[in-house]
Scaffold this motif. Structure first.
Motif, short mmCIF file in Angstrom:
data_model
loop_
_atom_site.label_atom_id
_atom_site.label_comp_id
_atom_site.label_asym_id
_atom_site.label_seq_id
_atom_site.Cartn_x
_atom_site.Cartn_y
_atom_site.Cartn_z
N SER A 43 0.83 -1.21 0.00
CA SER A 43 0.00 0.00 0.00
C SER A 43 0.86 1.26 0.00
O SER A 43 0.61 2.20 -0.76
CB SER A 43 -0.92 -0.02 1.21
N ARG A 44 1.88 1.29 0.85
CA ARG A 44 2.80 2.44 0.88
C ARG A 44 3.54 2.58 -0.45
O ARG A 44 3.71 3.68 -0.96
CB ARG A 44 3.80 2.29 2.03
N GLY A 45 3.98 1.45 -0.99
CA GLY A 45 4.69 1.49 -2.27
C GLY A 45 3.81 2.01 -3.39
O GLY A 45 4.24 2.85 -4.19
N ILE A 46 2.59 1.53 -3.44
CA ILE A 46 1.66 1.98 -4.48
C ILE A 46 1.38 3.47 -4.33
O ILE A 46 1.38 4.21 -5.33
CB ILE A 46 0.35 1.17 -4.40
N THR A 47 1.19 3.93 -3.11
CA THR A 47 0.93 5.35 -2.88
C THR A 47 2.11 6.21 -3.33
O THR A 47 1.93 7.21 -4.03
CB THR A 47 0.65 5.60 -1.38
N ASN A 48 3.32 5.81 -2.97
CA ASN A 48 4.51 6.57 -3.36
C ASN A 48 4.71 6.59 -4.87
O ASN A 48 5.01 7.63 -5.45
CB ASN A 48 5.75 6.01 -2.67
N VAL A 49 4.53 5.44 -5.51
CA VAL A 49 4.71 5.37 -6.95
C VAL A 49 3.64 6.18 -7.67
O VAL A 49 3.93 6.89 -8.64
CB VAL A 49 4.71 3.89 -7.42
N ASN A 50 2.40 6.10 -7.18
CA ASN A 50 1.33 6.88 -7.81
C ASN A 50 1.57 8.37 -7.68
O ASN A 50 1.29 9.13 -8.62
CB ASN A 50 -0.03 6.50 -7.21
N LYS A 51 2.11 8.82 -6.55
CA LYS A 51 2.45 10.23 -6.39
C LYS A 51 3.53 10.64 -7.38
O LYS A 51 3.47 11.72 -7.98
CB LYS A 51 2.93 10.51 -4.96
N GLU A 52 4.52 9.79 -7.56
CA GLU A 52 5.60 10.09 -8.51
C GLU A 52 5.06 10.16 -9.93
O GLU A 52 5.40 11.06 -10.69
CB GLU A 52 6.68 9.03 -8.40
N PHE A 53 4.20 9.19 -10.30
CA PHE A 53 3.61 9.20 -11.64
C PHE A 53 2.74 10.44 -11.84
O PHE A 53 2.77 11.06 -12.90
CB PHE A 53 2.77 7.95 -11.87
N GLN A 54 1.96 10.81 -10.83
CA GLN A 54 1.10 11.99 -10.94
C GLN A 54 1.93 13.25 -11.10
O GLN A 54 1.61 14.12 -11.90
CB GLN A 54 0.19 12.11 -9.71
N SER A 55 3.02 13.33 -10.35
CA SER A 55 3.91 14.49 -10.45
C SER A 55 4.52 14.59 -11.85
O SER A 55 4.55 15.67 -12.45
CB SER A 55 5.02 14.38 -9.41
N LYS A 56 5.00 13.47 -12.38
CA LYS A 56 5.58 13.45 -13.72
C LYS A 56 4.53 13.78 -14.77
O LYS A 56 4.79 14.53 -15.72
CB LYS A 56 6.21 12.08 -13.99
N PHE A 57 3.31 13.25 -14.60
CA PHE A 57 2.22 13.53 -15.53
C PHE A 57 1.88 15.01 -15.53
O PHE A 57 1.71 15.61 -16.59
CB PHE A 57 0.98 12.70 -15.16
N ASP A 58 1.79 15.62 -14.35
CA ASP A 58 1.49 17.05 -14.26
C ASP A 58 2.58 17.89 -14.92
O ASP A 58 2.30 18.88 -15.60
CB ASP A 58 1.31 17.47 -12.80
N GLU A 59 3.82 17.48 -14.74
CA GLU A 59 4.95 18.18 -15.36
C GLU A 59 4.87 18.10 -16.89
O GLU A 59 5.03 19.10 -17.59
CB GLU A 59 6.25 17.57 -14.86
N LEU A 60 4.61 16.90 -17.40
CA LEU A 60 4.49 16.73 -18.85
C LEU A 60 3.28 17.47 -19.41
O LEU A 60 3.34 18.04 -20.50
CB LEU A 60 4.38 15.24 -19.20
#
Length: 132
Positions: A43-60
């Protein structure tokens, strides 16, 4: 009686006494095998990875929006009327005529009363940079 062995002796007909190579404990006195609860770790891993993906998506997404805006400004300037060859590094002003056509000029917006669309600078790649 030779075939009978105590219950706590690990013996296989094919492998013989193989307790030392088994991945689990075979002795009554061995520590208990416990399965770790990986749900919280996942659960923690999924949350952290999803935050990273969301951040990268927002940047792109932001980069894409800026690119589209830059393209639209360049299209607007290149479709405007001008009767001179623009010089790289110079500042130009885009105006709208009373008939609705756009034209490019060196004259600043404070020097005459025309509808000012924007101020641009031509860079060395022949791309118009919107200044204001």
């Amino acid at each position: 009686m030779e075939d009978k062995r105590p219950d706590n002796v690990v013996y296989s007909e094919t492998d013989g006494y193989n307790a030392n190579v088994l991945p689990y404990s075979t002795n009554v006195g061995a520590p208990a095998i416990r399965i770790d609860d990986l749900v919280s770790w996942k659960s923690r891993g999924i949350t952290n990875v999803n935050k990273e993906f969301q951040s990268k998506f927002d940047e792109l997404k932001l980069q894409y929006q800026m690119l589209v805006q830059e393209f639209e400004w360049n299209e607007l300037v290149y479709s405007a009327k001008f009767s001179f060859e623009p010089v790289v590094g110079e500042i130009y002003h885009l105006y709208r005529n009373s008939d609705g056509t756009n034209f490019l000029s060196l004259i600043g917006p404070q020097e005459w009363n025309k509808e000012h669309i924007g101020t641009f600078k031509l860079n060395s790649d022949k791309k118009w940079i919107h200044l204001s």
